[in-house]
Design a protein around this motif. Sequence first.
Motif, short mmCIF file in Angstrom:
data_model
loop_
_atom_site.label_atom_id
_atom_site.label_comp_id
_atom_site.label_asym_id
_atom_site.label_seq_id
_atom_site.Cartn_x
_atom_site.Cartn_y
_atom_site.Cartn_z
N VAL A 101 0.77 -1.36 0.44
CA VAL A 101 0.28 0.22 -0.22
C VAL A 101 0.86 1.78 0.03
CG1 VAL A 101 -1.78 1.61 1.15
CG2 VAL A 101 -2.05 -1.25 1.27
N HIS A 102 0.65 2.27 -0.57
CA HIS A 102 1.07 3.72 -0.72
C HIS A 102 0.37 4.61 -0.18
CE1 HIS A 102 -0.85 5.05 -4.29
NE2 HIS A 102 -0.93 3.63 -5.16
N PHE A 103 1.10 5.70 1.12
CA PHE A 103 0.31 6.47 1.30
C PHE A 103 1.07 7.88 1.56
CE2 PHE A 103 1.00 2.04 3.63
CZ PHE A 103 0.39 2.07 4.40
N VAL A 104 -0.27 8.29 1.99
CA VAL A 104 1.04 9.46 2.46
C VAL A 104 0.80 10.79 3.94
CG1 VAL A 104 -1.00 10.70 0.17
CG2 VAL A 104 -1.62 11.20 2.66
N ALA A 105 1.37 10.86 4.11
CA ALA A 105 1.90 11.79 5.48
C ALA A 105 2.46 13.00 5.77
CB ALA A 105 3.75 11.00 6.18
N ILE A 106 2.17 13.19 6.90
CA ILE A 106 2.53 14.49 6.88
C ILE A 106 3.71 14.57 8.11
CG2 ILE A 106 1.39 16.74 8.86
CD1 ILE A 106 -1.55 15.66 7.90
N PRO A 107 4.88 15.50 7.67
CA PRO A 107 5.68 15.74 8.29
C PRO A 107 5.87 16.62 9.58
CG PRO A 107 5.97 16.20 6.11
CD PRO A 107 4.70 16.33 6.62
N PHE A 108 6.44 16.47 10.31
CA PHE A 108 6.36 16.77 11.83
C PHE A 108 6.15 18.78 12.12
CE2 PHE A 108 10.87 17.96 11.58
CZ PHE A 108 11.08 19.21 12.48
N ASN A 109 6.98 19.54 11.01
CA ASN A 109 7.02 20.48 10.96
C ASN A 109 6.37 21.24 10.09
OD1 ASN A 109 8.21 19.34 8.45
ND2 ASN A 109 9.99 21.70 9.13
N ALA A 110 4.76 20.82 9.02
CA ALA A 110 4.45 21.40 8.04
C ALA A 110 3.40 21.75 8.48
CB ALA A 110 3.07 19.59 7.95
N PRO A 111 3.53 23.05 8.22
CA PRO A 111 2.75 25.08 8.19
C PRO A 111 1.21 24.69 7.69
CG PRO A 111 4.48 25.09 7.05
CD PRO A 111 4.21 23.95 7.24
#
Length: 399
Positions: free
Chosen positions: A313-323
């Motif tokens: 499965v491929h995914f989307v993720a949010i970095p820790f410092n995303a504005p």
Amino acid sequence: MQLNDLKSKNLTLKIFKLSALSLLSTACLQASAADTDWAQIEQAAKGQTVYFNAWGGGETINRYIEWAAEQAKQRYELTVKHVKITDAAEVVKRIQTEQQAGRTEDGSVDLIWVNGENFSALKRANLLYGPWAEQLPNWSQVDTNKPVRQDFSESTDGLEAPWGTAQLTFITDRSKVSSPPDSAAALLAFAQQHPGRVTYPKPPNFHGTTFLKQLLLDLSTDRSALNKPVDPTQLASLTQPLWAYLDQLHPVTWQQGKSFPASNTEMHQKLADGELLISLSFNPNEAASLIQAGQLPTSAYSFGFKKGTIGNVHFVAIPFNAPAKQGAQVFANFLLSPEAQARKAEIKVWGDPSVLAADKLPATQTEASVLPSDIPTLAEPHASWVEALEKEWLKRYGS
């Protein structure tokens, strides 16, 4: 029945009803709170700009992301910018550099298309925001029988939301190959019968590395060690069958193993030109998409190994410092909607299979050129095997 027994029974019934009402009330309150929380996230997302770092090497994918961005603008007053990348590992390095520089709130990435070793690297370094994925409203429609909570044997822990599924798929032309090879051993025999007509992309190209993992799985007598982090003391013995196989394969491949295609896109072209007899993809619907686009003849079809081919499965993720964390979640939730998932799965649009349960999607017509459903899906080896295999391959064959 005596009076005391009747009173006791009535009291028990009242307690049961009160408990049921209490549970129902609690569930309603929780649902209401979740709805309120999501409404707040949607409100906060309005006006935000989401910088979505995603592979930009496919025209159909780029057009799909452009469509999704337009929908986000119309529905949620959200601006999505597709930052076209060639390698997610470079984005991982950028996020690491931002952390080291103390850039904790105004990062350059709001959402990243990721899986495998890149997700593992981000997770190990605590560079991801979350958990958030299973709080998305559309998570309830995800098919949890798929490996949506495991990413190359690494638990996702709600740090990334599934977006699509994939499985290694071989493509050939029925007018030239009526009976395709169905195992690693059969592929070697096929290559020996057709010198110069078989090859694979050069690792560390993603498709090339996946081909190596597929061979390793097919040639291994015990796959359990591949589901664990690489043990340096066992690496040589576990991979020996793979290198022995490639030592036999390379002399009869395209360019005698002295050169390799840069990508599977190059292989598709060589298949269309008749230079190669087999190409490969990590999208089981790609042959159908290429036929639709006129890039392969209608006689092209997909096949796999009878013991199965690697899938994930491929995914989307949010970095820790995303504005734009709220905007990233709203966009990820839209990507999980039945509408977006059904459109993505259409052959003429992208052909990327859905992660939603089948009953959540409209019925689609089966294409003769897609990977047959009786080809089992094999779990990816642990993410650490990617670097180990690429390093050893480059040492042996890279020059």
